[in-house]
Design an enzyme around this catalytic site. Structure first.
Site, PDB file in Angstrom:
ATOM      1  N   SER A 157      10.684  -9.686 -74.496  1.00 44.72           N
ATOM      2  CA  SER A 157       9.396 -10.183 -74.521  1.00 44.72           C
ATOM      3  C   SER A 157       9.409 -11.736 -74.403  1.00 44.72           C
ATOM      4  CB  SER A 157       8.469  -9.561 -75.822  1.00 44.72           C
ATOM      5  OG  SER A 157       7.184 -10.021 -75.792  1.00 44.72           O
ATOM      6  N   ASP A 199       3.277   0.040 -72.274  1.00 41.79           N
ATOM      7  CA  ASP A 199       3.294  -1.117 -72.943  1.00 41.79           C
ATOM      8  C   ASP A 199       1.903  -1.861 -72.979  1.00 41.79           C
ATOM      9  OD1 ASP A 199       3.454  -3.760 -73.966  1.00 41.79           O
ATOM     10  OD2 ASP A 199       5.680  -3.742 -73.312  1.00 41.79           O
ATOM     11  N   HIS A 234       6.162  -1.157 -76.125  1.00 41.37           N
ATOM     12  CA  HIS A 234       6.775  -2.496 -76.381  1.00 41.37           C
ATOM     13  C   HIS A 234       7.686  -2.661 -77.507  1.00 41.37           C
ATOM     14  CE1 HIS A 234       6.675  -6.745 -74.883  1.00 41.37           C
ATOM     15  NE2 HIS A 234       6.459  -7.130 -76.160  1.00 41.37           N
TER      16      HIS A 234
END
Length: 286
Positions: free
Chosen positions: A152, A229, A264
């Site tokens: 991320s 995600d 995620h």
């Protein structure tokens, strides 16, 4: 620079060290976790894979939930998990939101006040921390063989630091990276605060999609993104923009995989952490 060892934990035949040191880059104490595989404990200098964490994370999150150590132990690779920002800088507002300030340093050197004194994570990750580790663990870590990965915000950090420092890292990989931060809300908020709202040219120097346009040679990059995600669906990650820039520049060496249904979370990362260790090993042992 001396490290204080807060804990030593046996793990997959190696040792996990929870360390702390005083950073000259951030002006604060910084926590970092280091995994030494069995090979490093028996007199062999081993290569290093640096993992950069995402928003809100500390060195503990991926250490406990990423499952990287099992794969790294088998390959003979040391792992480094730095923190995501300075802690305890006592800047007004630094803990007001989860996506800016504490836990959200975005791996840039801030130029805007009041962040510029302490929020110097690019210098810390690129220069100070590796130098300190390779000095303190000189007989165990091979400073000439380093790769980088991240998740991320940390995927953004891994890609940008790799692209800005050709030759420093043998390869790069990323899980659900913020791949075009100048074009997404997370990046725009962070860059406005750290670099200045009107300093758009400076923003581009920290955007992987912009930086890759100038890359020369094989990219040696692996990226995984889950199709489930929610941040990908909301346009925070934009890996398709990065892929487009790579293709338009005619750059070889990008493997971008869309993993059906994965989100995620660390369930996603732990599933594919072995692939990312293998990717790094391919170049670290070349």
């Amino acid at each position: 620079m001396a490290f204080e060892t807060k804990a030593t934990i046996a793990n997959f035949g190696g040792k996990l060290l929870k360390l702390q040191h005083q950073s000259t880059s951030t002006g604060t104490p910084m926590d970092v976790n280091l995994f030494l595989p069995p090979a490093a404990l028996s007199g062999t200098k081993v290569p290093v894979l640096i993992y950069l964490s995402g928003l809100t994370c500390t060195p503990q999150n991926c250490t406990e939930k990423g499952f990287f150590q099992a794969h790294a132990a088998r390959k003979g690779i040391a792992l480094v998990w730095p923190d995501t920002s300075p802690r305890g800088a006592n800047i007004p507002g630094e803990t007001d939101s989860w996506d800016f300030g504490a836990g959200a340093g975005f791996y840039v050197d801030a130029t805007a006040e009041p962040w510029s004194k302490h929020y110097r994570m690019e210098t810390y990750i690129s220069d100070e921390l590796p130098s300190a580790l390779f000095s303190a663990f000189a007989s165990q870590l091979d400073a000439e063989r380093v790769s980088i990965t991240g998740h991320s915000m940390g995927g953004h950090g891994a890609l940008t630091l790799y692209l800005k420092n050709p030759g420093k890292y043998r390869s790069v990989s990323a899980f659900a990276p913020i791949a075009n931060p100048t074009q997404c809300p997370w990046g725009q908020k962070a860059f406005s605060g750290y670099l200045g709202a009107d300093n758009k040219d400076e923003w581009k120097k920290h955007d992987a999609t912009e930086l890759v346009k100038g890359w020369k040679g094989d990219l040696k990059a692996l990226i995984d993104v889950g199709t489930g995600d929610n941040f990908y669906k909301a346009g925070q990650l934009l890996p398709e923009n990065f892929e487009k820039a790579v293709k338009e520049a005619g750059i070889p060496g990008l493997e971008l995989r869309y993993q059906p249904d994965y989100d995620h979370s660390y369930f996603f990362m732990s599933t594919f952490s072995g692939d990312h260790v293998e990717h790094a090993a391919k170049y670290l042992f070349a």
